[in-house]
Design a protein around this motif. Sequence first.
Motif, PDB file in Angstrom:
ATOM      1  N   LEU A 156     -41.744 -17.055  60.751  1.00 54.75           N
ATOM      2  CA  LEU A 156     -40.934 -15.867  60.573  1.00 54.75           C
ATOM      3  C   LEU A 156     -39.760 -15.869  61.543  1.00 54.75           C
ATOM      4  O   LEU A 156     -39.938 -15.971  62.751  1.00 54.75           O
ATOM      5  N   ASN A 157     -38.556 -15.778  61.001  1.00 58.45           N
ATOM      6  CA  ASN A 157     -37.331 -15.695  61.812  1.00 58.45           C
ATOM      7  C   ASN A 157     -37.195 -16.850  62.794  1.00 58.45           C
ATOM      8  O   ASN A 157     -36.751 -16.684  63.917  1.00 58.45           O
ATOM      9  N   ASN A 158     -37.593 -18.006  62.378  1.00 61.14           N
ATOM     10  CA  ASN A 158     -37.572 -19.164  63.272  1.00 61.14           C
ATOM     11  C   ASN A 158     -36.979 -20.352  62.524  1.00 61.14           C
ATOM     12  O   ASN A 158     -37.206 -20.531  61.344  1.00 61.14           O
ATOM     13  N   HIS A 159     -36.188 -21.152  63.232  1.00 61.04           N
ATOM     14  CA  HIS A 159     -35.523 -22.274  62.574  1.00 61.04           C
ATOM     15  C   HIS A 159     -35.687 -23.555  63.392  1.00 61.04           C
ATOM     16  O   HIS A 159     -34.836 -24.427  63.357  1.00 61.04           O
ATOM     17  N   LEU A 160     -36.789 -23.642  64.091  1.00 61.33           N
ATOM     18  CA  LEU A 160     -37.014 -24.817  64.920  1.00 61.33           C
ATOM     19  C   LEU A 160     -38.052 -25.717  64.264  1.00 61.33           C
ATOM     20  O   LEU A 160     -38.310 -25.644  63.076  1.00 61.33           O
ATOM     21  N   GLU A 161     -38.662 -26.571  65.037  1.00 61.67           N
ATOM     22  CA  GLU A 161     -39.663 -27.501  64.513  1.00 61.67           C
ATOM     23  C   GLU A 161     -40.828 -26.742  63.887  1.00 61.67           C
ATOM     24  O   GLU A 161     -41.328 -25.772  64.437  1.00 61.67           O
ATOM     25  N   LYS A 162     -41.257 -27.190  62.711  1.00 64.74           N
ATOM     26  CA  LYS A 162     -42.318 -26.505  61.997  1.00 64.74           C
ATOM     27  C   LYS A 162     -43.686 -26.827  62.605  1.00 64.74           C
ATOM     28  O   LYS A 162     -43.908 -27.920  63.125  1.00 64.74           O
ATOM     29  N   GLU A 163     -44.616 -25.877  62.513  1.00 64.32           N
ATOM     30  CA  GLU A 163     -45.991 -26.114  62.923  1.00 64.32           C
ATOM     31  C   GLU A 163     -46.601 -27.182  62.019  1.00 64.32           C
ATOM     32  O   GLU A 163     -46.411 -27.157  60.802  1.00 64.32           O
ATOM     33  N   ASN A 164     -47.301 -28.142  62.611  1.00 62.85           N
ATOM     34  CA  ASN A 164     -47.891 -29.225  61.801  1.00 62.85           C
ATOM     35  C   ASN A 164     -49.409 -29.238  61.830  1.00 62.85           C
ATOM     36  O   ASN A 164     -50.021 -30.155  61.288  1.00 62.85           O
ATOM     37  N   LEU A 165     -50.022 -28.236  62.453  1.00 70.67           N
ATOM     38  CA  LEU A 165     -51.475 -28.143  62.463  1.00 70.67           C
ATOM     39  C   LEU A 165     -51.942 -27.052  61.501  1.00 70.67           C
ATOM     40  O   LEU A 165     -51.263 -26.045  61.306  1.00 70.67           O
ATOM     41  N   HIS A 166     -53.105 -27.257  60.930  1.00 72.75           N
ATOM     42  CA  HIS A 166     -53.696 -26.256  60.058  1.00 72.75           C
ATOM     43  C   HIS A 166     -54.342 -25.153  60.901  1.00 72.75           C
ATOM     44  O   HIS A 166     -54.645 -25.350  62.087  1.00 72.75           O
ATOM     45  N   PRO A 167     -54.577 -23.983  60.318  1.00 71.14           N
ATOM     46  CA  PRO A 167     -55.148 -22.875  61.099  1.00 71.14           C
ATOM     47  C   PRO A 167     -56.453 -23.208  61.811  1.00 71.14           C
ATOM     48  O   PRO A 167     -56.663 -22.777  62.952  1.00 71.14           O
ATOM     49  N   ASP A 168     -57.358 -23.975  61.170  1.00 70.38           N
ATOM     50  CA  ASP A 168     -58.620 -24.276  61.845  1.00 70.38           C
ATOM     51  C   ASP A 168     -58.397 -25.131  63.088  1.00 70.38           C
ATOM     52  O   ASP A 168     -59.079 -24.951  64.105  1.00 70.38           O
ATOM     53  N   ALA A 169     -57.413 -26.046  63.031  1.00 71.50           N
ATOM     54  CA  ALA A 169     -57.097 -26.849  64.216  1.00 71.50           C
ATOM     55  C   ALA A 169     -56.447 -25.996  65.295  1.00 71.50           C
ATOM     56  O   ALA A 169     -56.706 -26.191  66.496  1.00 71.50           O
ATOM     57  N   LEU A 170     -55.617 -25.053  64.902  1.00 69.33           N
ATOM     58  CA  LEU A 170     -54.999 -24.153  65.869  1.00 69.33           C
ATOM     59  C   LEU A 170     -56.054 -23.304  66.566  1.00 69.33           C
ATOM     60  O   LEU A 170     -55.989 -23.086  67.780  1.00 69.33           O
ATOM     61  N   LEU A 171     -57.039 -22.837  65.827  1.00 67.98           N
ATOM     62  CA  LEU A 171     -58.125 -22.067  66.431  1.00 67.98           C
ATOM     63  C   LEU A 171     -58.877 -22.895  67.470  1.00 67.98           C
ATOM     64  O   LEU A 171     -59.219 -22.406  68.547  1.00 67.98           O
ATOM     65  N   LYS A 172     -59.113 -24.148  67.164  1.00 69.88           N
ATOM     66  CA  LYS A 172     -59.807 -25.035  68.108  1.00 69.88           C
ATOM     67  C   LYS A 172     -58.971 -25.273  69.359  1.00 69.88           C
ATOM     68  O   LYS A 172     -59.512 -25.569  70.423  1.00 69.88           O
ATOM     69  N   ASN A 173     -57.641 -25.139  69.229  1.00 68.70           N
ATOM     70  CA  ASN A 173     -56.745 -25.346  70.361  1.00 68.70           C
ATOM     71  C   ASN A 173     -56.457 -24.066  71.137  1.00 68.70           C
ATOM     72  O   ASN A 173     -55.558 -24.037  71.978  1.00 68.70           O
ATOM     73  N   GLY A 174     -57.199 -23.017  70.846  1.00 67.43           N
ATOM     74  CA  GLY A 174     -57.071 -21.799  71.642  1.00 67.43           C
ATOM     75  C   GLY A 174     -56.205 -20.712  71.047  1.00 67.43           C
ATOM     76  O   GLY A 174     -56.024 -19.662  71.669  1.00 67.43           O
TER      77      GLY A 174
END
Length: 231
Positions: A38-56
């Motif tokens: 949202l409202n961002n034009h930088l590098e896109k997130e490349n992890l899926h939500p479950d991986a993001l949860l594991k990363n805190g």
Amino acid sequence: ILFSLFVIAVVSTDAQRRRSGPAMFSDQIFLISNYSDLNNHLEKENLHPDALLKNGVRGFQLRLVVDTDSAIIRMISPQQKELPFSIFLEQIRLFLNERPEQSLILFLDYNFPFFYLETALKTHQLFDKIYVAEGPDPWPSTSIMTEKGKQIVCFTLQRNQDAPTGFYYLWDYAVEPHFSTALEPEFHGTYARGRASNPFMYFSGYNLPRDTTSLEIPFLKLNINENPYII
């Protein structure tokens, strides 16, 4: 990994927390993924939500759309594709069921009748996990919330008129300050959105200028500019 941060109010020191007991919800820091970009034009997130949860990561900003013919809700991915919202809901359901002491914050950007969202949340046994503020202490510690089985706090990014209690319009509760784009940002004491009396503070980015001098300045090479972080 492209993360956002959502820091709520003033953060106490560890010593203060030990003296005062469990930290209030309004005195904690939550790492949030600006997953729908949202409202961002930088590098896109490349992890899926479950991986993001594991990363805190403990929360997500999501843009949702609905196919009214099929009643299927889809969420916008970092690559601006439409993905089934049901997959995401199942991932957080499993995460919360396995970790009853954990809580998540959802920032939902949607513009369709609430019953579509209610149906999806109930289908995945998540609706009853949504925290509803009540009583003289509306924002207790997350430990008190989770002990009651309330593991999800929901904010909406649009003022959805048919949303029930428990789905809080963000700018009724948070304030976002204006700040400069100088190398060392100076806060102006004025606010872009929300009221100064709101309990939560929201920073939309560090706004560090890009390195246009061709000098190898380490922190500028990190490209932490504009809006990769939200507090």
